[in-house]
Design an enzyme around this catalytic site. Structure first.
Site: not given
Length: 295
Positions: A210, A235, A285
């Site tokens: 991430d 995110s 993502q």
């Protein structure tokens, strides 16, 4: 093992408070919310601790629902959705202040032989020839929105040796580049002894995944990101597929690209390879990527 890496391992070592309920802590963040990779990694730890040891994580799918409070513990509740002959499925909800902040579904599988092929590893320079975070970040200290951001970025990466192949987004603000980015990463120290288990390596890769995945979106628009203050981002969801065994304390190439950005959102997708060319992980993502209003 470095003290910073030991602190990260302690962060991921959840407290069991009931059979399928766990509690995790946070550490200081540059922004007033919990780092998304931390929540995803802790949720995977919670799921993995309810699964037989001979079953290994092969995929996860997650949604970030609310910003986490770094000053409060996070409670992870695990639902044992299914225990099949080959696959085990778990659902995890992370809760703070009585509200869900994160949701994860993870699947685990017993090892078996099968068909074998993979996409080839792209070319990349030797990671040992690239600057470390300690060498790279001071070069760009004058571009950060706050003078303490560079120092805290460096602190956040003391546990992970992360090296950009090309200049990071905050290093080329205003320059339009191809929406692709590569970084090499590994833990800042070896993972030896009792803590050396397959789940730990998967969890650490989840944590790191991430950190930079949305960089390629910024590159396509000449933006430096939240650290520079020219983008507001977060995110939204995150998915990973673990194809082959790997070690998080050995070099992994994170090859990232963005096929699309629209509607205040951007998509990042990536493949993670071991240094000897095996495709270990696929990642996708989507995140909020907004240009701050000037008024």
């Amino acid at each position: 093992m470095s003290q910073a890496l030991q602190s990260l391992l302690d962060l991921l070592d959840l407290e069991r408070i009931e059979q399928d309920i766990f509690r995790g802590q946070s550490r200081s963040a540059v922004v007033p919310r919990v780092f998304g990779g931390q929540v995803a990694a802790q949720a995977l730890v919670a799921a993995g601790r309810t699964v037989p040891e001979d079953r290994h994580a092969h995929s996860l799918h997650a949604y970030f629902l609310r910003a986490g409070d770094p000053g409060a513990p996070i409670v992870y509740s695990v639902d044992r959705i299914r225990d099949g002959r080959s696959f085990t499925t778990r659902r995890v909800v992370a809760v703070q202040h009585g509200q869900p902040i994160f949701h994860l579904s993870a699947s685990f599988q017993t090892y078996e032989e099968g068909m074998e092929h993979q996409a080839p590893m792209p070319s990349a320079p030797d990671p040992e020839t690239l600057p470390t975070g300690a060498e790279l970040l001071p070069r760009y200290a004058d571009v950060f929105a706050d003078p303490v951001i560079a120092e805290r970025l460096l602190e956040a990466r003391e546990s992970v040796d992360l090296r950009y192949v090309d200049a990071p987004p905050y290093g080329t603000v205003g320059e339009i580049r191809e929406p692709r980015s590569q970084v090499w990463f590994r833990t800042n120290g070896k993972l030896d002894g009792a803590i050396d288990e397959p789940l730990l390596h998967v969890v650490l890769a989840t944590y790191v995944s991430d950190m930079t995945l949305l960089d390629s979106i910024l590159l396509a628009h000449g933006r430096g990101g939240w650290a520079v203050g020219d983008v507001v981002g977060a995110s939204l969801d995150h998915a990973m597929w673990f194809h082959r065994p790997f070690r998080a304390d050995e070099w992994l190439l994170y090859d990232q690209e963005s096929p699309s950005a629209s509607g205040g959102r951007g998509l990042g997708q990536a493949r993670i390879y071991t240094q000897d060319g095996r495709l270990a992980i696929s990642v996708i993502q989507e995140g909020v990527v907004r240009i701050p209003r000037s008024d």
